[in-house]
Design an enzyme around this catalytic site. Structure first.
Site, short mmCIF file in Angstrom:
data_model
loop_
_atom_site.label_atom_id
_atom_site.label_comp_id
_atom_site.label_asym_id
_atom_site.label_seq_id
_atom_site.Cartn_x
_atom_site.Cartn_y
_atom_site.Cartn_z
N SER A 155 35.31 -26.68 61.87
CA SER A 155 34.30 -27.27 60.98
C SER A 155 33.77 -28.54 61.63
O SER A 155 34.48 -29.16 62.44
CB SER A 155 34.95 -27.61 59.65
OG SER A 155 34.12 -28.45 58.89
N TYR A 164 42.31 -31.20 55.57
CA TYR A 164 41.28 -30.24 55.99
C TYR A 164 40.72 -30.64 57.36
O TYR A 164 40.77 -29.84 58.31
CB TYR A 164 40.16 -30.18 54.94
CG TYR A 164 39.10 -29.16 55.28
CD1 TYR A 164 39.33 -27.81 55.02
CD2 TYR A 164 37.89 -29.52 55.85
CE1 TYR A 164 38.38 -26.84 55.33
CE2 TYR A 164 36.93 -28.56 56.16
CZ TYR A 164 37.18 -27.24 55.90
OH TYR A 164 36.24 -26.28 56.22
N1 LIG Z 1 31.39 -22.90 53.74
C1 LIG Z 1 31.36 -24.03 54.41
O1 LIG Z 1 30.55 -24.95 54.11
C2 LIG Z 1 32.26 -24.21 55.62
C3 LIG Z 1 31.99 -25.27 56.50
C4 LIG Z 1 32.80 -25.44 57.61
C5 LIG Z 1 33.86 -24.59 57.84
N2 LIG Z 1 34.12 -23.57 56.96
C6 LIG Z 1 35.27 -22.70 57.24
O2 LIG Z 1 34.86 -21.37 57.25
C7 LIG Z 1 35.97 -20.51 56.98
C8 LIG Z 1 35.57 -19.45 55.98
O3 LIG Z 1 35.28 -20.06 54.74
P1 LIG Z 1 34.05 -19.59 53.83
O4 LIG Z 1 33.08 -20.71 53.81
O5 LIG Z 1 33.60 -18.26 54.21
O6 LIG Z 1 34.77 -19.62 52.39
P2 LIG Z 1 35.02 -18.45 51.31
O7 LIG Z 1 33.74 -17.74 51.03
O8 LIG Z 1 35.71 -19.14 50.19
O9 LIG Z 1 36.01 -17.45 52.06
C9 LIG Z 1 37.33 -17.85 52.39
C10 LIG Z 1 38.09 -16.65 52.88
O10 LIG Z 1 39.41 -17.10 53.27
C11 LIG Z 1 40.38 -16.26 52.65
N3 LIG Z 1 41.61 -16.98 52.34
C12 LIG Z 1 41.76 -18.14 51.66
N4 LIG Z 1 43.05 -18.44 51.52
C13 LIG Z 1 43.75 -17.44 52.11
C14 LIG Z 1 45.14 -17.15 52.28
N5 LIG Z 1 46.10 -17.98 51.77
N6 LIG Z 1 45.50 -16.05 52.96
C15 LIG Z 1 44.57 -15.20 53.46
N7 LIG Z 1 43.24 -15.40 53.33
C16 LIG Z 1 42.84 -16.51 52.65
C17 LIG Z 1 39.71 -15.77 51.36
O11 LIG Z 1 40.26 -14.50 51.00
P3 LIG Z 1 41.25 -14.23 49.75
O12 LIG Z 1 40.96 -15.26 48.71
O13 LIG Z 1 40.90 -12.83 49.34
O14 LIG Z 1 42.61 -14.32 50.33
C18 LIG Z 1 38.26 -15.59 51.83
O15 LIG Z 1 38.09 -14.32 52.38
C19 LIG Z 1 37.09 -21.44 56.49
O16 LIG Z 1 38.03 -21.61 57.53
C20 LIG Z 1 36.37 -22.75 56.19
O17 LIG Z 1 37.22 -23.85 56.36
C21 LIG Z 1 33.34 -23.36 55.85
#
Ligand SMILES: NC(=O)c1ccc[n+]([C@@H]2O[C@H](COP(=O)([O-])OP(=O)(O)OC[C@H]3O[C@@H](n4cnc5c(N)ncnc54)[C@H](OP(=O)(O)O)[C@@H]3O)[C@@H](O)[C@H]2O)c1
Length: 257
Positions: free
Chosen positions: A142, A155
């Protein structure tokens, strides 16, 4: 007959992970989808199989905050006779961001999800990639990992670790056919903020700071193909990043009281 490449994607039940699954299926990969909500993985699998006829999908239910999850994933991959060519360590969530009265076990679970499981999955799958002379690894970090901020004691630092891990791995395996990239998105339209109870952030931040999952994933896949160690995604964040890294910004933001 040439074997289809296979992509293992963690956190594939929503957001960036589901988009990685879509773009990699479109490019002809078979998929191994990992998350806790296995019924959502199965729904995504059915949708992609309809959209991209013939794509093979294996769904694995795993909670990556559990110590045995990476081993369980490795066992499932091997029991089904699959191998991993693309490893997308994407699963993540917001977590406890200060050291308060909550039990340490909460922090430990969080560190396993955000950090240890990523390193362990790299340890599980990179050696076989090196043997085959081909592999692509994206660790989803991130822009929060690029600079320290108050009340971001878990985080951000876990994301900083993913950048350092990816850079060191990439340097260790370069010229052996395996590319490792840390993908650093800024604000992205996914379920992330709603899950964290931060829905109002979208209203209080300018629209130009938000990117689509489609853009972030496309830029990440292009970066790993080119062998780039770090990919800061989105034009605005690429402009901001050198400021974060500059000595003067760090002096201003990180100076002692
Ligand atoms: N969205 C943003 O603004 C942003 C910015 C920078 C970085 N990121 C990074 O991008 C990545 C993906 O996030 P996203 O934005 O796509 O969020 P999201 O839509 O909330 O998706 C998160 C995913 O992670 C899985 N997950 C969460 N906890 C878990 C666990 N304990 N075991 C296995 N799987 C787990 C969830 O699946 P289940 O709940 O089904 O397990 C879901 O598929 C993350 O690493 C996040 O830190 C996001």
């Amino acid at each position: 007959m040439t074997r289809r490449l296979t992509a293992l994607i963690t956190g594939a039940s929503a957001g960036l992970g589901a988009e990685f699954a879509r773009q990699l299926a479109a490019s002809g990969c078979s998929l191994i989808l990992v998350a806790r909500r296995v019924e959502r993985l199965q729904a995504i699998a059915r949708q992609l199989q309809g959209e991209f006829g013939g794509v093979e999908v294996l769904c694995i239910e795993a909670d990556l905050s559990r110590v045995d999850a990476p081993e369980h994933i490795r066992d499932q991959v091997s029991v089904h006779g699959w191998q991993v060519d693309y490893l997308i360590n994407n699963a993540g969530a917001s977590g406890p961001d200060f050291f308060g009265t909550e039990p340490w076990s909460e922090h430990l679970d969080y560190l396993r999800l955000m950090q240890t499981s990523v390193a362990e999955l790299c340890h599980c799958f990179i050696p076989a990639m090196l043997e085959r002379g081909f592999g692509r690894v994206i660790n989803v970090s991130s822009v929060s990992g690029r600079i320290a901020a108050a009340n971001n004691c878990h985080y951000g630092p876990t994301k900083t670790y993913l950048i350092a891990l990816s850079e060191a791995l990439a340097l260790s395996v370069k010229r052996r056919g395996v590319h490792v990239t840390a993908l650093c998105p800024g604000f992205t339209h996914t379920d992330f903020h709603a899950t964290a109870g931060l829905d109002d952030l979208k209203q209080s931040t300018p629209r130009f700071m938000w990117y689509s999952a489609e853009t972030v994933v496309r830029e990440g896949l292009q970066a790993v193909e080119k062998g780039r160690l770090v990919c800061v995604s989105g034009r605005f964040y690429r402009w901001l990043d050198p400021l974060f890294q500059s000595v003067w910004t760090r002096w201003l933001l990180l100076r002692p009281e």
